[in-house]
Motif scaffolding. Structure first.
Motif, PDB file in Angstrom:
ATOM      1  N   UNK A 276     -66.792  31.116  20.942  1.00  0.00           N
ATOM      2  CA  UNK A 276     -67.509  31.748  19.836  1.00  0.00           C
ATOM      3  C   UNK A 276     -66.579  32.530  18.930  1.00  0.00           C
ATOM      4  N   UNK A 277     -65.633  33.291  19.512  1.00  0.00           N
ATOM      5  CA  UNK A 277     -64.751  34.148  18.714  1.00  0.00           C
ATOM      6  C   UNK A 277     -63.563  33.398  18.130  1.00  0.00           C
ATOM      7  N   UNK A 278     -62.911  32.614  18.962  1.00  0.00           N
ATOM      8  CA  UNK A 278     -61.667  31.952  18.545  1.00  0.00           C
ATOM      9  C   UNK A 278     -61.889  30.572  17.955  1.00  0.00           C
ATOM     10  N   UNK A 279     -62.840  29.817  18.516  1.00  0.00           N
ATOM     11  CA  UNK A 279     -63.060  28.454  18.048  1.00  0.00           C
ATOM     12  C   UNK A 279     -63.941  28.396  16.822  1.00  0.00           C
ATOM     13  N   UNK A 280     -65.174  28.905  16.946  1.00  0.00           N
ATOM     14  CA  UNK A 280     -66.135  28.808  15.844  1.00  0.00           C
ATOM     15  C   UNK A 280     -66.196  30.058  14.986  1.00  0.00           C
ATOM     16  N   UNK A 281     -65.472  31.116  15.407  1.00  0.00           N
ATOM     17  CA  UNK A 281     -65.381  32.348  14.621  1.00  0.00           C
ATOM     18  C   UNK A 281     -66.732  33.009  14.384  1.00  0.00           C
ATOM     19  N   UNK A 282     -67.736  32.652  15.180  1.00  0.00           N
ATOM     20  CA  UNK A 282     -69.067  33.207  14.971  1.00  0.00           C
ATOM     21  C   UNK A 282     -69.940  32.905  16.184  1.00  0.00           C
ATOM     22  N   UNK A 283     -70.427  33.919  16.891  1.00  0.00           N
ATOM     23  CA  UNK A 283     -71.328  33.682  18.018  1.00  0.00           C
ATOM     24  C   UNK A 283     -72.612  32.951  17.620  1.00  0.00           C
ATOM     25  N   UNK A 284     -73.189  33.297  16.469  1.00  0.00           N
ATOM     26  CA  UNK A 284     -74.434  32.644  16.053  1.00  0.00           C
ATOM     27  C   UNK A 284     -74.205  31.164  15.758  1.00  0.00           C
ATOM     28  N   UNK A 285     -73.062  30.851  15.187  1.00  0.00           N
ATOM     29  CA  UNK A 285     -72.740  29.442  14.924  1.00  0.00           C
ATOM     30  C   UNK A 285     -72.569  28.684  16.235  1.00  0.00           C
ATOM     31  N   UNK A 286     -71.904  29.301  17.205  1.00  0.00           N
ATOM     32  CA  UNK A 286     -71.723  28.627  18.496  1.00  0.00           C
ATOM     33  C   UNK A 286     -73.070  28.377  19.176  1.00  0.00           C
ATOM     34  N   UNK A 287     -73.959  29.365  19.153  1.00  0.00           N
ATOM     35  CA  UNK A 287     -75.255  29.209  19.797  1.00  0.00           C
ATOM     36  C   UNK A 287     -76.051  28.068  19.176  1.00  0.00           C
ATOM     37  N   UNK A 288     -75.944  27.930  17.862  1.00  0.00           N
ATOM     38  CA  UNK A 288     -76.663  26.853  17.182  1.00  0.00           C
ATOM     39  C   UNK A 288     -76.244  25.486  17.712  1.00  0.00           C
TER      40      UNK A 288
END
Length: 419
Positions: A276-288
């Motif tokens: 979430x932090x390093x790959x997608x730079x956003x927890x909400x984006x990762x959850x989606x």
């Protein structure tokens, strides 16, 4: 590593230790279900009622706990919750009557879910900056998994060492109680020098709770946690599924359960945080996208032929699905920072989030279980797993709304704005 960084991670480790131990007394049945029946004289219904009483009180008091976390210092509330739970455990070890047990289990919810948990979540959030939220909450979940495993097996060892009888059960309960009290004392001394932001120096009253209620972002985060948690509840039924459909041996049932409930938490929490932090730079984006990934994984589970010869394929598929869910559990609180919840009211925000997000625990198992009871065998599992897939689709929609809300914020970074 600087002295400040070392102090930060030391405080984090103590918080994780508390988070991994405070629920052991309320969940005594996890390792000692049969001993509770044999030595405390409890029936299945009575144990279930104790757990229900604990859950009802917990759910009712989450918002109050968030209010307290904003009104008073978390470095005081966290040790109070731990020491309070440990003290109740000392009385629990005397094997009181059933009516007194109802009071004890209700008070354990007050200590753990009202006083401790919202304060813990706020303390974890305040330890890291906005770019660390996924990792902080991911490591919290993973660390709790490690502590869960070590403490549970240690208590089980104490129980066996003392003969696996009434004395052993009392000693195991005292072991849990001693750890709670000891960690409570540690948090009192190690958290007192924790850095306080200017927004946290002034106690927040009812106005802070009302401010939190009016923030749309809190409701989106809470609904997102709700969707992750309701799918998570379905993981329980992978165990009987493998036994009924693939003739999973009794020895492997226990091993699978430990992996599914403990080991995957250890892996999934930190993995979800880093992605979430390093790959997608956003927890909400990762959850989606994690919600979306669950759908083909469930299709694979439903598509694998049944029978003993496919047992390892079934285990691999269900564990893969569960691992993704645990990565989501590791970061589902991290978007509190993304949607702009001020740290000074984060206790109230987490209280609201817990009230809504953990609500499936009160009814999801009843729904899944009733489907299996009404439609025994393969048909029932197909209905349960199909329902989990539908809920994953709904979760994708909710997390998409959450991520869109994050992107609309003026402070949203370019990386966060990526779809």
């Amino acid at each position: 590593m600087t002295a400040q960084a070392k102090a930060k991670w030391l405080r984090f480790l103590v918080l994780v230790l508390g988070g991994g131990t405070i629920y052991k007394l309320a969940n005594l049945k996890d390792a000692f279900y049969i001993p509770m029946q044999e030595h405390m004289g409890l029936t299945h219904t009575e144990i279930g009622t104790l757990l229900s009483a604990n859950a009802i009180i917990a759910t009712a008091l989450f918002v109050l706990g968030g209010f307290l976390a904003d009104r008073f210092e978390t470095r005081k509330l966290i040790p109070i919750g731990l020491i309070g739970a440990g003290s109740l455990g000392l009385y629990l070890a005397s094997f009181p009557g059933y009516s007194h047990l109802l009071i004890v289990f209700s008070l354990l919810a007050v200590c753990a879910d009202c006083i401790f948990w919202p304060s813990l979540l706020k303390a974890i959030r305040n330890l890291g900056d906005d770019n660390e939220q996924g990792r902080m909450f991911g490591f919290l979940e993973g660390g709790r998994g490690v502590v869960d495993t070590l403490v549970a097996f240690s208590a089980l060892g104490v129980f066996v060492a003392l003969g696996s009888g009434a004395d052993g059960l009392k000693a195991a309960i005292l072991f849990y109680s001693g750890i709670d009290i000891g960690v409570g004392l540690l948090t009192w001394f190690l958290l007192r020098d924790a850095r306080q932001t200017s927004g946290n120096r002034e106690p927040i009253g009812l106005a802070g709770l009302l401010e939190a209620v009016r923030m749309p972002g809190i409701w989106l985060v809470s609904l997102n946690v709700f969707m992750v948690y309701i799918v998570y509840c379905g993981l329980t039924y992978f165990i009987p599924y493998l036994k009924d459909m693939y003739q999973l041996p009794v020895a492997l049932v226990g091993a699978y359960g430990i992996i599914n409930q403990y080991f995957l938490k250890v892996l999934g929490g930190p993995a979800g945080g880093f992605i979430a932090d390093k790959g997608m730079k956003s927890p909400s984006r990762y959850l989606k996208w994690a919600f979306l990934a669950l759908i083909p994984l469930m299709a694979v589970i439903l598509g694998i032929p049944h029978g003993e010869s496919f047992i390892y394929a079934g285990m691999a598929a269900t564990l893969s699905f569960a691992l993704v869910v645990f990565t989501m559990r590791g970061v589902f609180w991290a978007p509190m920072s993304e949607v702009g919840i001020p740290s000074r009211i984060s206790g109230s925000a987490f209280g609201i989030g817990c009230l809504i997000g953990y609500a499936p625990g009160m009814f999801a198992y009843v729904i899944y279980g009733s489907l299996l009871d009404h439609y025994p065998g393969e048909q029932g599992y197909t209905y349960v797993f199909s329902l989990m897939s539908i809920l994953a689709v709904v979760g994708f929609a909710v997390s998409s709304l959450l991520h869109r809300s994050v992107n609309k914020r003026p402070a949203a970074s370019t990386d966060q704005a990526l779809a």
